[in-house]
Design a protein around this motif. Structure first.
Motif, PDB file in Angstrom:
ATOM      1  N   GLN A 147       0.843  -1.190   0.000  1.00  0.00           N
ATOM      2  CA  GLN A 147       0.000   0.000   0.000  1.00  0.00           C
ATOM      3  C   GLN A 147       0.875   1.235   0.000  1.00  0.00           C
ATOM      4  O   GLN A 147       1.526   1.559   0.987  1.00  0.00           O
ATOM      5  N   ARG A 148       0.938   1.921  -1.136  1.00  0.00           N
ATOM      6  CA  ARG A 148       1.784   3.108  -1.258  1.00  0.00           C
ATOM      7  C   ARG A 148       1.058   4.352  -0.783  1.00  0.00           C
ATOM      8  O   ARG A 148       1.679   5.294  -0.323  1.00  0.00           O
ATOM      9  N   TRP A 149      -0.244   4.399  -0.945  1.00  0.00           N
ATOM     10  CA  TRP A 149      -1.019   5.562  -0.533  1.00  0.00           C
ATOM     11  C   TRP A 149      -1.591   5.341   0.852  1.00  0.00           C
ATOM     12  O   TRP A 149      -1.849   4.219   1.274  1.00  0.00           O
ATOM     13  N   GLY A 150      -1.842   6.443   1.549  1.00  0.00           N
ATOM     14  CA  GLY A 150      -2.460   6.357   2.854  1.00  0.00           C
ATOM     15  C   GLY A 150      -3.945   6.068   2.747  1.00  0.00           C
ATOM     16  O   GLY A 150      -4.551   6.179   1.672  1.00  0.00           O
ATOM     17  N   PRO A 151      -4.582   5.691   3.857  1.00  0.00           N
ATOM     18  CA  PRO A 151      -6.002   5.320   3.821  1.00  0.00           C
ATOM     19  C   PRO A 151      -6.917   6.468   3.409  1.00  0.00           C
ATOM     20  O   PRO A 151      -7.918   6.251   2.732  1.00  0.00           O
ATOM     21  N   VAL A 152      -6.562   7.697   3.795  1.00  0.00           N
ATOM     22  CA  VAL A 152      -7.420   8.824   3.444  1.00  0.00           C
ATOM     23  C   VAL A 152      -7.449   9.029   1.934  1.00  0.00           C
ATOM     24  O   VAL A 152      -8.521   9.168   1.325  1.00  0.00           O
ATOM     25  N   ARG A 153      -6.289   9.021   1.300  1.00  0.00           N
ATOM     26  CA  ARG A 153      -6.232   9.208  -0.144  1.00  0.00           C
ATOM     27  C   ARG A 153      -6.939   8.075  -0.882  1.00  0.00           C
ATOM     28  O   ARG A 153      -7.631   8.311  -1.877  1.00  0.00           O
ATOM     29  N   LEU A 154      -6.760   6.848  -0.400  1.00  0.00           N
ATOM     30  CA  LEU A 154      -7.405   5.713  -1.059  1.00  0.00           C
ATOM     31  C   LEU A 154      -8.928   5.789  -0.926  1.00  0.00           C
ATOM     32  O   LEU A 154      -9.658   5.539  -1.891  1.00  0.00           O
ATOM     33  N   LEU A 155      -9.396   6.143   0.268  1.00  0.00           N
ATOM     34  CA  LEU A 155     -10.843   6.248   0.466  1.00  0.00           C
ATOM     35  C   LEU A 155     -11.428   7.396  -0.346  1.00  0.00           C
ATOM     36  O   LEU A 155     -12.519   7.268  -0.914  1.00  0.00           O
ATOM     37  N   GLN A 156     -10.730   8.508  -0.407  1.00  0.00           N
ATOM     38  CA  GLN A 156     -11.220   9.629  -1.207  1.00  0.00           C
ATOM     39  C   GLN A 156     -11.212   9.285  -2.689  1.00  0.00           C
ATOM     40  O   GLN A 156     -12.124   9.674  -3.432  1.00  0.00           O
ATOM     41  N   LEU A 157     -10.190   8.550  -3.133  1.00  0.00           N
ATOM     42  CA  LEU A 157     -10.165   8.107  -4.525  1.00  0.00           C
ATOM     43  C   LEU A 157     -11.324   7.154  -4.813  1.00  0.00           C
ATOM     44  O   LEU A 157     -12.026   7.293  -5.824  1.00  0.00           O
ATOM     45  N   GLY A 158     -11.531   6.187  -3.917  1.00  0.00           N
ATOM     46  CA  GLY A 158     -12.588   5.210  -4.143  1.00  0.00           C
ATOM     47  C   GLY A 158     -13.977   5.808  -4.125  1.00  0.00           C
ATOM     48  O   GLY A 158     -14.781   5.576  -5.036  1.00  0.00           O
ATOM     49  N   THR A 159     -14.269   6.590  -3.097  1.00  0.00           N
ATOM     50  CA  THR A 159     -15.599   7.194  -3.012  1.00  0.00           C
ATOM     51  C   THR A 159     -15.802   8.248  -4.095  1.00  0.00           C
ATOM     52  O   THR A 159     -16.905   8.401  -4.630  1.00  0.00           O
ATOM     53  N   GLY A 160     -14.736   8.984  -4.426  1.00  0.00           N
ATOM     54  CA  GLY A 160     -14.855   9.969  -5.497  1.00  0.00           C
ATOM     55  C   GLY A 160     -15.134   9.313  -6.842  1.00  0.00           C
ATOM     56  O   GLY A 160     -15.978   9.804  -7.616  1.00  0.00           O
ATOM     57  N   ALA A 161     -14.440   8.200  -7.141  1.00  0.00           N
ATOM     58  CA  ALA A 161     -14.690   7.489  -8.394  1.00  0.00           C
ATOM     59  C   ALA A 161     -16.116   6.947  -8.438  1.00  0.00           C
ATOM     60  O   ALA A 161     -16.789   7.014  -9.481  1.00  0.00           O
ATOM     61  N   SER A 162     -16.594   6.423  -7.313  1.00  0.00           N
ATOM     62  CA  SER A 162     -17.964   5.912  -7.266  1.00  0.00           C
ATOM     63  C   SER A 162     -18.970   7.032  -7.511  1.00  0.00           C
ATOM     64  O   SER A 162     -19.958   6.857  -8.235  1.00  0.00           O
ATOM     65  N   ALA A 163     -18.721   8.192  -6.909  1.00  0.00           N
ATOM     66  CA  ALA A 163     -19.623   9.331  -7.104  1.00  0.00           C
ATOM     67  C   ALA A 163     -19.657   9.775  -8.564  1.00  0.00           C
ATOM     68  O   ALA A 163     -20.731  10.080  -9.111  1.00  0.00           O
ATOM     69  N   VAL A 164     -18.500   9.801  -9.210  1.00  0.00           N
ATOM     70  CA  VAL A 164     -18.454  10.171 -10.632  1.00  0.00           C
ATOM     71  C   VAL A 164     -19.244   9.174 -11.471  1.00  0.00           C
ATOM     72  O   VAL A 164     -20.009   9.547 -12.371  1.00  0.00           O
ATOM     73  N   GLY A 165     -19.067   7.888 -11.174  1.00  0.00           N
ATOM     74  CA  GLY A 165     -19.797   6.880 -11.921  1.00  0.00           C
ATOM     75  C   GLY A 165     -21.296   6.989 -11.746  1.00  0.00           C
ATOM     76  O   GLY A 165     -22.063   6.916 -12.728  1.00  0.00           O
ATOM     77  N   PHE A 166     -21.751   7.200 -10.510  1.00  0.00           N
ATOM     78  CA  PHE A 166     -23.191   7.322 -10.254  1.00  0.00           C
ATOM     79  C   PHE A 166     -23.763   8.587 -10.879  1.00  0.00           C
ATOM     80  O   PHE A 166     -24.883   8.590 -11.406  1.00  0.00           O
ATOM     81  N   ALA A 167     -23.006   9.682 -10.820  1.00  0.00           N
ATOM     82  CA  ALA A 167     -23.507  10.953 -11.336  1.00  0.00           C
ATOM     83  C   ALA A 167     -23.601  10.965 -12.858  1.00  0.00           C
ATOM     84  O   ALA A 167     -24.457  11.658 -13.423  1.00  0.00           O
ATOM     85  N   THR A 168     -22.719  10.211 -13.524  1.00  0.00           N
ATOM     86  CA  THR A 168     -22.741  10.194 -14.990  1.00  0.00           C
ATOM     87  C   THR A 168     -23.652   9.110 -15.558  1.00  0.00           C
ATOM     88  O   THR A 168     -23.948   9.135 -16.755  1.00  0.00           O
ATOM     89  N   ALA A 169     -24.104   8.186 -14.727  1.00  0.00           N
ATOM     90  CA  ALA A 169     -24.975   7.122 -15.226  1.00  0.00           C
ATOM     91  C   ALA A 169     -26.265   7.641 -15.866  1.00  0.00           C
ATOM     92  O   ALA A 169     -26.720   7.092 -16.878  1.00  0.00           O
ATOM     93  N   PRO A 170     -26.909   8.709 -15.336  1.00  0.00           N
ATOM     94  CA  PRO A 170     -28.141   9.193 -15.974  1.00  0.00           C
ATOM     95  C   PRO A 170     -27.951   9.696 -17.406  1.00  0.00           C
ATOM     96  O   PRO A 170     -28.939   9.863 -18.124  1.00  0.00           O
ATOM     97  N   LEU A 171     -26.705   9.924 -17.830  1.00  0.00           N
ATOM     98  CA  LEU A 171     -26.485  10.403 -19.197  1.00  0.00           C
ATOM     99  C   LEU A 171     -26.976   9.397 -20.237  1.00  0.00           C
ATOM    100  O   LEU A 171     -27.298   9.776 -21.362  1.00  0.00           O
ATOM    101  N   CYS A 172     -27.029   8.111 -19.850  1.00  0.00           N
ATOM    102  CA  CYS A 172     -27.474   7.100 -20.803  1.00  0.00           C
ATOM    103  C   CYS A 172     -28.959   7.246 -21.137  1.00  0.00           C
ATOM    104  O   CYS A 172     -29.443   6.650 -22.108  1.00  0.00           O
ATOM    105  N   LEU A 173     -29.693   8.053 -20.362  1.00  0.00           N
ATOM    106  CA  LEU A 173     -31.119   8.261 -20.619  1.00  0.00           C
ATOM    107  C   LEU A 173     -31.367   9.375 -21.622  1.00  0.00           C
ATOM    108  O   LEU A 173     -32.504   9.558 -22.060  1.00  0.00           O
ATOM    109  N   ILE A 174     -30.312  10.106 -21.975  1.00  0.00           N
ATOM    110  CA  ILE A 174     -30.454  11.171 -22.967  1.00  0.00           C
ATOM    111  C   ILE A 174     -30.380  10.550 -24.358  1.00  0.00           C
ATOM    112  O   ILE A 174     -29.435   9.815 -24.669  1.00  0.00           O
ATOM    113  N   GLY A 175     -31.352  10.843 -25.163  1.00  0.00           N
ATOM    114  CA  GLY A 175     -31.448  10.185 -26.462  1.00  0.00           C
ATOM    115  C   GLY A 175     -30.263  10.404 -27.370  1.00  0.00           C
ATOM    116  O   GLY A 175     -29.887   9.512 -28.147  1.00  0.00           O
TER     117      GLY A 175
END
Length: 300
Positions: A147-175
């Protein structure tokens, strides 16, 4: 160049290690069972077993209760094996293999017609899934080795990536946008969740005593299942309200995805508190070690 070669060596180890391949297979089976009970099981009870919505809701809670008990028993079993001198490998493999074998009883539902037997087999399968759900502990054990990164950076990376994925998912509903963007969104979210789960597990097991790590892993598994069930219930309530109001369009789906993004963003903000928690725990451990050292010197 050396760092790149070293990174590819680690990737080859992750994909070529027989123990990890077994863990991947076990986790795949656990996730299949989890999402079967969260999504398909109520529909199965209504369509195949001809239960009412109310009956299906009550019956569907029984396997979840059994899974709760299995999760606690799996952690207790793992801790017991460690206390008796067994290795971490044995303490992890026995619950996973035993739980997955017990979950195979779900196949029997295809050969019985009595409703209560079907529910009993389903509950027993979910109980076995709870016993074998030590993915938190295994993922944390693997991540903790490198583990090269600390837990805070890893958690922020993980939760941030999840948030980006969830926020962009509704784009598939645009025709005018390719619906396959949903695949990319969910891939990003899955990447983030994988990092988050392993990091949380690693930190929790770091703070737990070796003989209590099974309980800690069980607590993480139960909180994961409880949180998933709660959010699925909230999403179902949003959709039901929209359905009661009239024809359903894309609005409830967008609301659900944005709710998920907001929850993960909140987790990203709260991740900064992990550092303070680990620091206080490390200080307590060092103080305890110092006291023990002084006592040992003063009492030859």
């Amino acid at each position: 160049a050396p760092r790149t070669n070293d990174s590819w060596r680690v990737v080859r180890q992750l994909l070529g290690n027989r123990m990890l391949l077994g863990v991947y297979l076990a986790q795949f089976c656990i996730n299949v069972l989890t999402y079967f009970f969260l999504t398909w099981f109520p529909i199965y009870l209504v369509q195949a077993r001809h239960m009412t919505i109310l009956q299906a809701g009550l019956v569907a809670s029984l396997p979840a209760i059994c899974g709760f008990g299995g999760g606690v028993l799996g952690g207790l079993l793992s801790d017991t094996l460690i206390r008796r001198g067994r290795s971490l490998t044995v303490a992890r493999k026995v619950p996973i293999v035993g739980g997955m074998l017990l979950s195979c009883c779900i196949v029997g539902c295809n050969y019985v017609t009595t409703d209560w037997i079907v529910v009993a087999l389903m509950s027993l399968a979910f109980f076995g899934k709870g016993i074998g759900a030590l993915g938190w502990a295994v993922g944390a054990q693997v991540q903790g080795r490198r583990q090269r990164w600390g837990p805070v950076r890893l958690l922020q990376l993980g939760t941030g990536a999840s948030a980006v994925g969830f926020a962009t998912a509704p784009l598939c509903l645009i025709g005018s946008i390719d619906p396959y963007i949903a695949i990319a969104s969910w891939t990003i979210s899955a990447f983030g969740m994988g990092i988050t789960f392993a990091t949380l597990g690693n930190q929790t097991l770091t703070l737990a005593e070796p003989e209590e790590q099974g309980w800690a892993a069980a607590a993480l598994q139960i909180s994961d299942a409880a949180g998933s069930t709660l959010l699925v219930g909230i999403a179902g309530a949003i959709y039901a309200l929209a359905l009661a109001a009239g024809p359903v369009d894309a609005t409830p789906f967008v609301a659900i995805w944005l709710l998920m993004a907001a929850a993960t963003l909140l987790a990203c903000v709260l991740a900064s508190r992990i550092h303070a928690t680990v620091t206080r725990a490390s200080s307590s451990i060092m103080d305890s070690s110092a006291v023990s050292g002084r006592n040992s010197h003063s009492n030859p």
